[in-house]
Design a protein around this motif. Structure first.
Motif, PDB file in Angstrom:
ATOM      1  N   ARG A 484     -40.761   1.019 -35.376  1.00  0.00           N
ATOM      2  CA  ARG A 484     -40.011  -0.128 -34.872  1.00  0.00           C
ATOM      3  C   ARG A 484     -38.498   0.062 -35.016  1.00  0.00           C
ATOM      4  O   ARG A 484     -37.719  -0.650 -34.376  1.00  0.00           O
ATOM      5  CB  ARG A 484     -40.459  -1.407 -35.567  1.00  0.00           C
ATOM      6  CG  ARG A 484     -41.594  -2.135 -34.846  1.00  0.00           C
ATOM      7  CD  ARG A 484     -41.803  -3.542 -35.406  1.00  0.00           C
ATOM      8  NE  ARG A 484     -42.476  -3.521 -36.689  1.00  0.00           N
ATOM      9  CZ  ARG A 484     -43.796  -3.535 -36.837  1.00  0.00           C
ATOM     10  NH1 ARG A 484     -44.583  -3.561 -35.776  1.00  0.00           N
ATOM     11  NH2 ARG A 484     -44.338  -3.521 -38.042  1.00  0.00           N
ATOM     12  N   LEU A 485     -38.076   0.987 -35.857  1.00  0.00           N
ATOM     13  CA  LEU A 485     -36.649   1.283 -35.959  1.00  0.00           C
ATOM     14  C   LEU A 485     -36.147   2.018 -34.728  1.00  0.00           C
ATOM     15  O   LEU A 485     -34.938   2.092 -34.494  1.00  0.00           O
ATOM     16  CB  LEU A 485     -36.375   2.132 -37.211  1.00  0.00           C
ATOM     17  CG  LEU A 485     -36.695   1.461 -38.559  1.00  0.00           C
ATOM     18  CD1 LEU A 485     -36.595   2.477 -39.686  1.00  0.00           C
ATOM     19  CD2 LEU A 485     -35.742   0.300 -38.812  1.00  0.00           C
ATOM     20  N   ASP A 486     -37.061   2.585 -33.953  1.00  0.00           N
ATOM     21  CA  ASP A 486     -36.730   3.307 -32.731  1.00  0.00           C
ATOM     22  C   ASP A 486     -37.013   2.405 -31.534  1.00  0.00           C
ATOM     23  O   ASP A 486     -37.612   1.334 -31.673  1.00  0.00           O
ATOM     24  CB  ASP A 486     -37.554   4.588 -32.659  1.00  0.00           C
ATOM     25  CG  ASP A 486     -36.904   5.672 -31.825  1.00  0.00           C
ATOM     26  OD1 ASP A 486     -36.028   5.335 -31.010  1.00  0.00           O
ATOM     27  OD2 ASP A 486     -37.273   6.846 -31.989  1.00  0.00           O
ATOM     28  N   ASP A 487     -36.585   2.836 -30.347  1.00  0.00           N
ATOM     29  CA  ASP A 487     -36.857   2.064 -29.138  1.00  0.00           C
ATOM     30  C   ASP A 487     -37.912   2.745 -28.274  1.00  0.00           C
ATOM     31  O   ASP A 487     -37.955   2.551 -27.065  1.00  0.00           O
ATOM     32  CB  ASP A 487     -35.573   1.847 -28.321  1.00  0.00           C
ATOM     33  CG  ASP A 487     -34.947   3.151 -27.863  1.00  0.00           C
ATOM     34  OD1 ASP A 487     -35.391   4.222 -28.338  1.00  0.00           O
ATOM     35  OD2 ASP A 487     -34.016   3.110 -27.038  1.00  0.00           O
ATOM     36  N   GLY A 488     -38.749   3.529 -28.890  1.00  0.00           N
ATOM     37  CA  GLY A 488     -39.760   4.282 -28.157  1.00  0.00           C
ATOM     38  C   GLY A 488     -39.475   5.776 -28.247  1.00  0.00           C
ATOM     39  O   GLY A 488     -38.377   6.195 -28.631  1.00  0.00           O
TER      40      GLY A 488
END
Length: 812
Positions: A484-488
């Protein structure tokens, strides 16, 4: 099948290829459009904000520039400006002279502490330009005991020299000494040993750890901290020599190089725009087989030119009376440039920066050693920051998702992984900020004493300040929390395309230009290129080697004697600062526009159907496993009813931690004290203790209800049950402080073991007693009668039973 049917099938296949290609092309266009809009908005808002701020500041200044005494203030400013300019030039010349002198002396580490060389890597059978040193505590500090856990710090070899982890008293070294650890530091020298490889470096660092362990035979395994590029070095060392390592702390260390957020973190795109690994190979060949670290330092400076090329120098100019010493101290480290062999930088680029092979399990050292990060046995603590634009949290943490599909896999392997995030500190601040040293590094240093008593799993370390003191807790996390810290991760297919293209480009370069360049570059040509590097030329120009500055010393001394600084509220001083802000904002606009162009170009080059098709085989994510079928998991489940007093206590502690979902440091410290100081744990080796914690954690995770019900089989003796419950309650804390899941779990222990703990009282039942006094019925099976804590032991012949409502009653 007829010819007609074959043609129809071929047509369908071709149409499907066209549809797939069109879909990928549409996705690419959509991404480029959204990114263009995103960057336009950012650039527009930044310029609008700059214009408004500048206009408001000028509006406030104009009346003061028209005041009657403005002529006197202007004269004060001109005199102050001229004096600051002379002192500024003198400081730059002192930096240049110091750099020239340090280069002649071999660029000693910038450690702020005295040290002795313990092992010189240049004298090993496989020589390397590394050495292990022992840090001496400063005068007045109590020397560490040799039976305390040693702390080993590995600094990054990324262009600069070593010592940033002990750059000043408030640093990682300072924190470790303050905590009473014997401190060792891995330094390195400017020139690599001939033929040195990363495999040689890893072998040397293993020798260093063996030496540390031989010097501290009665202490726990060394704690190892790896800073930035030293982080992946520490992880490789832990994966290839798991028996040598205690807890590992990796600070600001990139491990998942393709990760990041679209519209941010532009540094990760440079490799693709530059053509993969070819620039590194070309630079090494032009250097006569050596890669000049000045190139890496220049890349760092280009990342934020407004700060490194302008603001840093202007701040020195504006506050030259107070900032000169700090500026020169930092430049001792920033101005030292170290070298790597061509094979070293090639391995780093191909396996890490471009190839991202380390976390995919595809990296091999030069001697053929396979690097499998899942072999790491020691706890790993990751320290990252949202303000780090070189190693954003995604690059520091996504390796966890690369290796494991679920927390169950982490637990099945018996691994403990902890991460802690800072809100804003930049990359260098992770290592040199006094505030970070006094908070994050100090708290990390205190918890490593007990971290090996933590049950396997993934945790976030949360640091808060309560009543002037820091509190630490470990909150259970999942792989999804990390992602969730990333955007995919869809863009990682484009980075995989870069890796494929880089392999092709590297082979082409090796077959064409490389033989010619190597034949033309003589040692004198390589030395001339090194000398004329812009990073070195700026130091040579601003030094006393330049006749233009031969008299600057005398001018500076005279200026200091008659120094007259303008007042801080002088309108021309404020106008100067406003002008400087505008210049820096202009540089920032250039940076943001450049980064936007780089990102859009990257996605335009590598986001198309052809390049993504090329990358299909490269982007491999971990396969999900049914970890319950692992042999060691099955063996542990079969042992759910095997064991005794020690196993029962450990299992109850793990069950409580699972129920709570978090562990506070004070509870972890109490648990660690129990597992080390009380029999039968006090007579166990650390390996046996860790093995027991792992095994009981696996039982808790995979045995289901049997993990609780089989406690009665482990603790058959009534005295053992009573003692075990009391000890576990001492660790968990008073029942009044338990949250509902923890309270419910402890009540299950007591009902399973048919025993009440000595200090036990049920806060839920006590809340119902007043209701019963008021005429309300008590639930079936419950009673207001409680075990008397003052009795000290369980009443003779008494057992605890559970009524219909699950409350305890005492029966003879």
């Amino acid at each position: 099948m007829t010819i007609t049917d074959t043609r129809i099938d071929d047509q369908k296949r071709y149409l499907q290829i066209v549809r797939d290609g069109w879909s990928l092309a549409s996705e690419q266009m959509t991404l480029l459009g959204s990114l263009r809009q995103h960057h336009e908005q950012i650039l527009g808002r930044a310029q609008s904000q700059t214009a408004r701020t500048t206009a408001a500041a000028l509006q406030d200044l104009v009346p003061r520039l028209l005041a009657p005494k403005v002529a006197d203030e202007f004269a004060d400013y001109v005199r102050d400006f001229a004096q600051r300019w002379i002192l500024f030039l003198d400081t730059l010349c002192r930096r240049g002279d110091a750099c020239v002198l340090r280069e002649k002396e071999g660029f000693a580490p910038v450690l702020a502490f005295d040290y002795d060389i313990v092992v010189d890597g240049r004298k090993l059978d496989r020589p390397v330009n590394y050495a292990l040193v022992r840090i001496h505590p400063p005068p007045g500090m109590i020397p560490p005991r040799d039976d305390n856990r040693p702390w080993v710090i590995i600094d990054p070899r990324a262009g600069h020299g070593s010592g940033i982890g002990g750059f000043k008293s408030e640093s990682e070294v300072g924190v470790a000494l303050k905590e009473g650890h014997p401190v060792y530091f891995v330094i390195f020298f400017p020139e690599p040993a001939p033929g040195q490889t990363l495999a040689d470096v890893c072998a040397a660092e293993a020798t260093f750890l063996q030496e540390v362990r031989s010097r501290h035979p009665h202490s726990a395994k060394p704690l190892v901290t790896g800073n930035c590029q030293g982080g992946w070095a520490a992880m490789i060392l832990a994966a290839t020599h798991p028996d040598l390592m205690g807890p590992i702390v990796i600070a600001g260390a990139p491990l998942s190089y393709w990760a990041g957020i679209n519209g941010r973190n532009p540094f990760r795109y440079f490799g693709g725009i530059a053509g993969g690994a070819v620039p590194a190979l070309l630079t090494s060949d032009l250097g006569g087989g050596k890669f000049d670290g000045a190139n890496l330092v220049m890349n760092f400076e280009m990342l934020n030119p407004g700060k490194t090329w302008f603001r840093k120098n202007f701040d020195l100019f504006a506050k030259v009376d107070s900032e000169a010493a700090r500026f020169l101290e930092f430049e001792r480290w920033w101005s030292g440039f170290y070298f790597m062999n061509g094979d070293e930088i090639r391995w780093i680029v191909e396996n890490l920066f471009v190839g991202n092979r380390l976390t995919r399990g595809e990296a091999f050292l030069d001697d053929g050693t396979h690097i499998d990060l899942t072999r790491i046995e020691a706890p790993v603590i990751v320290f990252a920051s949202h303000g780090d634009n070189i190693t954003p949290p995604q690059q520091a943490l996504n390796w966890i998702a690369d290796l494991y599909t679920s927390v169950n896999e982490i637990q099945a392997h018996g691994h403990v992984i902890i991460y802690t995030l800072h809100d804003s500190v930049g990359h260098l601040g992770i290592f040199v900020s006094a505030q970070v040293a006094n908070k994050q590094h100090e708290q990390i240093g205190t918890v490593v004493k007990t971290i090996e008593s933590l049950a396997p799993g993934l945790y976030e370390m949360l640091i808060a300040k309560e009543n002037g003191a820091y509190t630490v807790s470990f909150e259970a996390r999942t792989i999804d929390d990390v992602l969730r810290l990333d955007d995919g991760r869809d863009e990682e297919q484009e980075f995989a395309a870069v890796a494929e293209f880089s392999e092709w480009a590297t082979k082409t370069y090796e077959l064409t230009w490389q033989p010619l360049i190597r034949a033309l570059v003589t040692p004198s040509v390589a030395e001339a290129r090194r000398r004329w590097h812009p990073m070195r030329q700026q130091h040579a120009f601003f030094s006393h080697k330049n006749p233009l500055f031969s008299a600057v010393d005398d001018l500076a001394a005279a200026t200091r004697d008659r120094r007259s600084a303008a007042a801080a509220d002088n309108p021309f001083v404020q106008l100067e600062r406003l002008y400087a802000d505008c210049i820096e904002q202009g540089w920032d606009f250039y940076r943001d526009a450049r980064d936007a162009a780089i990102e859009l170009t990257f996605h335009a080059l590598y986001g198309g159907p052809w390049m993504k098709g090329l990358a299909g085989v490269k982007r491999t994510l971990p396969h999900a496993h049914d970890v319950s079928t692992f042999p060691h998991v099955q063996d542990a489940i079969k042992k759910a009813k095997v064991g005794g007093y020690a196993e029962g206590i450990v299992r109850m502690l793990v069950l409580l931690a699972r129920a709570r979902g978090a562990v506070r440091r004070d509870r972890l410290e109490r648990s660690d004290k129990l597992l080390h100081a009380r029999p039968p744990f006090s007579s166990m080796t650390s390996e046996a203790r860790s093995r027991m914690i792992h095994e009981q954690s696996v039982i808790v995770e995979f045995a289901g209800e049997d993990a609780v019900t089989s406690l009665a089989d482990l603790l058959k003796d009534p005295v053992d049950r009573y003692r075990a419950l009391n000890l576990v309650l001492d660790v968990a804390g008073p029942s009044d402080h338990m949250d509902p899941p923890t309270l419910a779990m402890f009540k299950r222990f007591q009902s399973t073991l048919l025993t009440l703990a000595r200090e036990w009282h049920d806060p839920e039942l006590e809340r119902r007693v007043p209701a019963a006094d008021a005429g309300e019925p008590i639930p079936d099976g419950a009673t207001a009668v409680q075990h008397d804590p003052a009795a000290g032991t369980a009443p003779a012949g008494a057992v605890a039973t559970v009524g219909a409502a699950g409350e305890h009653e005492t029966a003879a």
